[in-house]
Design a protein around this motif. Sequence first.
Motif, PDB file in Angstrom:
ATOM      1  N   MET A   1       0.843  -1.206   0.000  1.00  0.00           N
ATOM      2  CA  MET A   1       0.000   0.000   0.000  1.00  0.00           C
ATOM      3  C   MET A   1       0.881   1.260   0.000  1.00  0.00           C
ATOM      4  O   MET A   1       1.890   1.300   0.689  1.00  0.00           O
ATOM      5  N   THR A   2       0.487   2.270  -0.768  1.00  0.00           N
ATOM      6  CA  THR A   2       1.251   3.511  -0.794  1.00  0.00           C
ATOM      7  C   THR A   2       0.931   4.330   0.441  1.00  0.00           C
ATOM      8  O   THR A   2      -0.230   4.584   0.735  1.00  0.00           O
ATOM      9  N   THR A   3       1.967   4.726   1.173  1.00  0.00           N
ATOM     10  CA  THR A   3       1.706   5.649   2.268  1.00  0.00           C
ATOM     11  C   THR A   3       1.987   7.051   1.745  1.00  0.00           C
ATOM     12  O   THR A   3       2.655   7.230   0.736  1.00  0.00           O
ATOM     13  N   GLY A   4       1.485   8.026   2.447  1.00  0.00           N
ATOM     14  CA  GLY A   4       1.700   9.393   1.996  1.00  0.00           C
ATOM     15  C   GLY A   4       1.180  10.369   2.998  1.00  0.00           C
ATOM     16  O   GLY A   4       0.780  10.003   4.102  1.00  0.00           O
ATOM     17  N   LEU A   5       1.214  11.616   2.628  1.00  0.00           N
ATOM     18  CA  LEU A   5       0.773  12.652   3.545  1.00  0.00           C
ATOM     19  C   LEU A   5       0.176  13.813   2.766  1.00  0.00           C
ATOM     20  O   LEU A   5       0.295  13.857   1.531  1.00  0.00           O
ATOM     21  N   TYR A   6      -0.461  14.720   3.497  1.00  0.00           N
ATOM     22  CA  TYR A   6      -0.985  15.946   2.893  1.00  0.00           C
ATOM     23  C   TYR A   6      -0.180  17.125   3.412  1.00  0.00           C
ATOM     24  O   TYR A   6       0.012  17.257   4.619  1.00  0.00           O
ATOM     25  N   LEU A   7       0.313  17.957   2.489  1.00  0.00           N
ATOM     26  CA  LEU A   7       0.979  19.198   2.874  1.00  0.00           C
ATOM     27  C   LEU A   7       0.192  20.330   2.248  1.00  0.00           C
ATOM     28  O   LEU A   7      -0.043  20.322   1.027  1.00  0.00           O
ATOM     29  N   LEU A   8      -0.241  21.289   3.037  1.00  0.00           N
ATOM     30  CA  LEU A   8      -1.085  22.394   2.568  1.00  0.00           C
ATOM     31  C   LEU A   8      -2.272  21.862   1.757  1.00  0.00           C
ATOM     32  O   LEU A   8      -2.653  22.426   0.741  1.00  0.00           O
ATOM     33  N   GLY A   9      -2.787  20.712   2.191  1.00  0.00           N
ATOM     34  CA  GLY A   9      -3.962  20.141   1.538  1.00  0.00           C
ATOM     35  C   GLY A   9      -3.672  19.399   0.244  1.00  0.00           C
ATOM     36  O   GLY A   9      -4.590  19.027  -0.479  1.00  0.00           O
ATOM     37  N   VAL A  10      -2.391  19.185  -0.043  1.00  0.00           N
ATOM     38  CA  VAL A  10      -2.025  18.470  -1.281  1.00  0.00           C
ATOM     39  C   VAL A  10      -1.375  17.134  -0.918  1.00  0.00           C
ATOM     40  O   VAL A  10      -0.443  17.082  -0.117  1.00  0.00           O
ATOM     41  N   LYS A  11      -1.873  16.071  -1.574  1.00  0.00           N
ATOM     42  CA  LYS A  11      -1.386  14.719  -1.287  1.00  0.00           C
ATOM     43  C   LYS A  11      -0.007  14.488  -1.904  1.00  0.00           C
ATOM     44  O   LYS A  11       0.237  14.850  -3.053  1.00  0.00           O
ATOM     45  N   ILE A  12       0.879  13.876  -1.116  1.00  0.00           N
ATOM     46  CA  ILE A  12       2.177  13.462  -1.662  1.00  0.00           C
ATOM     47  C   ILE A  12       2.432  12.027  -1.212  1.00  0.00           C
ATOM     48  O   ILE A  12       2.290  11.705  -0.025  1.00  0.00           O
ATOM     49  N   ASP A  13       2.755  11.156  -2.164  1.00  0.00           N
ATOM     50  CA  ASP A  13       3.023   9.760  -1.820  1.00  0.00           C
ATOM     51  C   ASP A  13       4.460   9.618  -1.316  1.00  0.00           C
ATOM     52  O   ASP A  13       5.366  10.290  -1.803  1.00  0.00           O
ATOM     53  N   ASN A  14       4.627   8.692  -0.383  1.00  0.00           N
ATOM     54  CA  ASN A  14       5.934   8.536   0.257  1.00  0.00           C
ATOM     55  C   ASN A  14       6.696   7.351  -0.346  1.00  0.00           C
ATOM     56  O   ASN A  14       6.835   6.304   0.277  1.00  0.00           O
ATOM     57  N   LEU A  15       7.165   7.544  -1.565  1.00  0.00           N
ATOM     58  CA  LEU A  15       7.897   6.475  -2.256  1.00  0.00           C
ATOM     59  C   LEU A  15       9.231   7.004  -2.754  1.00  0.00           C
ATOM     60  O   LEU A  15       9.320   8.147  -3.197  1.00  0.00           O
ATOM     61  N   ASN A  16      10.265   6.154  -2.713  1.00  0.00           N
ATOM     62  CA  ASN A  16      11.525   6.551  -3.335  1.00  0.00           C
ATOM     63  C   ASN A  16      11.493   6.158  -4.818  1.00  0.00           C
ATOM     64  O   ASN A  16      10.480   5.614  -5.293  1.00  0.00           O
ATOM     65  N   LEU A  17      12.586   6.397  -5.520  1.00  0.00           N
ATOM     66  CA  LEU A  17      12.574   6.152  -6.973  1.00  0.00           C
ATOM     67  C   LEU A  17      12.290   4.683  -7.296  1.00  0.00           C
ATOM     68  O   LEU A  17      11.459   4.383  -8.162  1.00  0.00           O
TER      69      LEU A  17
ATOM     70  N   TRP B   1       6.471  30.078   4.887  1.00  0.00           N
ATOM     71  CA  TRP B   1       5.487  30.792   5.709  1.00  0.00           C
ATOM     72  C   TRP B   1       4.197  29.979   5.830  1.00  0.00           C
ATOM     73  O   TRP B   1       3.661  29.807   6.928  1.00  0.00           O
ATOM     74  N   LEU B   2       3.727  29.444   4.716  1.00  0.00           N
ATOM     75  CA  LEU B   2       2.468  28.684   4.753  1.00  0.00           C
ATOM     76  C   LEU B   2       2.599  27.422   5.612  1.00  0.00           C
ATOM     77  O   LEU B   2       1.682  27.054   6.341  1.00  0.00           O
ATOM     78  N   ILE B   3       3.755  26.776   5.521  1.00  0.00           N
ATOM     79  CA  ILE B   3       3.985  25.557   6.315  1.00  0.00           C
ATOM     80  C   ILE B   3       4.031  25.902   7.813  1.00  0.00           C
ATOM     81  O   ILE B   3       3.394  25.238   8.641  1.00  0.00           O
ATOM     82  N   ILE B   4       4.745  26.981   8.158  1.00  0.00           N
ATOM     83  CA  ILE B   4       4.839  27.397   9.569  1.00  0.00           C
ATOM     84  C   ILE B   4       3.449  27.785  10.082  1.00  0.00           C
ATOM     85  O   ILE B   4       3.035  27.410  11.174  1.00  0.00           O
ATOM     86  N   LYS B   5       2.703  28.502   9.227  1.00  0.00           N
ATOM     87  CA  LYS B   5       1.346  28.935   9.618  1.00  0.00           C
ATOM     88  C   LYS B   5       0.454  27.721   9.865  1.00  0.00           C
ATOM     89  O   LYS B   5      -0.275  27.665  10.841  1.00  0.00           O
ATOM     90  N   GLU B   6       0.559  26.729   8.959  1.00  0.00           N
ATOM     91  CA  GLU B   6      -0.286  25.535   9.086  1.00  0.00           C
ATOM     92  C   GLU B   6       0.039  24.773  10.368  1.00  0.00           C
ATOM     93  O   GLU B   6      -0.838  24.264  11.057  1.00  0.00           O
ATOM     94  N   LYS B   7       1.308  24.734  10.725  1.00  0.00           N
ATOM     95  CA  LYS B   7       1.726  23.922  11.870  1.00  0.00           C
ATOM     96  C   LYS B   7       1.573  24.661  13.199  1.00  0.00           C
ATOM     97  O   LYS B   7       1.103  24.098  14.180  1.00  0.00           O
ATOM     98  N   PHE B   8       1.970  25.935  13.214  1.00  0.00           N
ATOM     99  CA  PHE B   8       2.084  26.605  14.514  1.00  0.00           C
ATOM    100  C   PHE B   8       1.049  27.704  14.788  1.00  0.00           C
ATOM    101  O   PHE B   8       0.877  28.104  15.925  1.00  0.00           O
ATOM    102  N   LEU B   9       0.419  28.259  13.778  1.00  0.00           N
ATOM    103  CA  LEU B   9      -0.448  29.418  14.052  1.00  0.00           C
ATOM    104  C   LEU B   9      -1.933  29.078  13.997  1.00  0.00           C
ATOM    105  O   LEU B   9      -2.339  28.129  13.384  1.00  0.00           O
TER     106      LEU B   9
END
Length: 241
Positions: A1-17, A233-241
């Motif tokens: 199964m592909t694992t992944g995450l969302y950053l700023l509401g955008v999906k990114i899969d956690n796979l190497n090459l 800035w957006l990443i810091i805002k999403e995490k801390f503010l």
Amino acid sequence: MTTGLYLLGVKIDNLNLGESLKKISGFLSDGRQHHIVLPYSDFLVQAQKDEKLKEILNKADLSLSDGVGPVIASYISGGEKLKSRVMGVDLVFALFAKFGAQHGIFLFGAKEGVAQGAVKNILQKVPQAKIAGTINGYVADEEAISAINRSGAAILLVALGMPKQEKWIYDNLKKMPVVKVAIGVGGTFDFISGRKRRAPKMVQKIGLEWLWRLFVQPSQWRKTWRSVVVFSWLIIKEKFL
Ligand code: UDP
């Protein structure tokens, strides 16, 4: 199964090459069509204002971080950590090396002659690769679509820049039933053809390619500003503010 995450509401899969190539191998044999996206920081920034881009990125069958920005952001965000970036140029060479003997690969995009220049350099490294065809990125959609269909390509590389290439693939993939895997590859053909120089390997490794680009192409400062300052800035805002 592909694992992944969302950053700023955008999906990114956690796979190497290597894992990505395995996944793509499955895509080439399951009879369906697949869209792969290669986001870097600026994609995520642009997706905040461009709902269609965000939807396309989140609907993609595979989303791999082309840049170091999302990898660092995954560490700051405190959730799943991205194990590596998958650079567009590396993925393109790996596709030719792994699938190029069996599956036709078509290069669509960049200025006239650039894709042919890229092909020359690809064939030097991967002589067995089947080049299905090339067409520059300034022709009418119908012309490109019919050239791609005639070529019988199973893999389509589209270099029209973001977000044009992602929207182009999303809107047109169904019209090219021969294509099983379509990938937006940005400026990749310019780099492979040697038209644009890549940062030295060491600079790429430490994640400072953006600074190198700014030096060699100062006109790119807007993109660099978005990718580095606005993104952080957006990443810091999403995490801390
Ligand atoms: N391009 C194209 N047709 C267009 C607009 C752009 O073929 O209508 C090409 C352009 O010549 C260049 C690539 O798309 O080769 C965009 O490269 P850039 O580095 O700007 O893309 P990014 O990696 O930022 O998405």
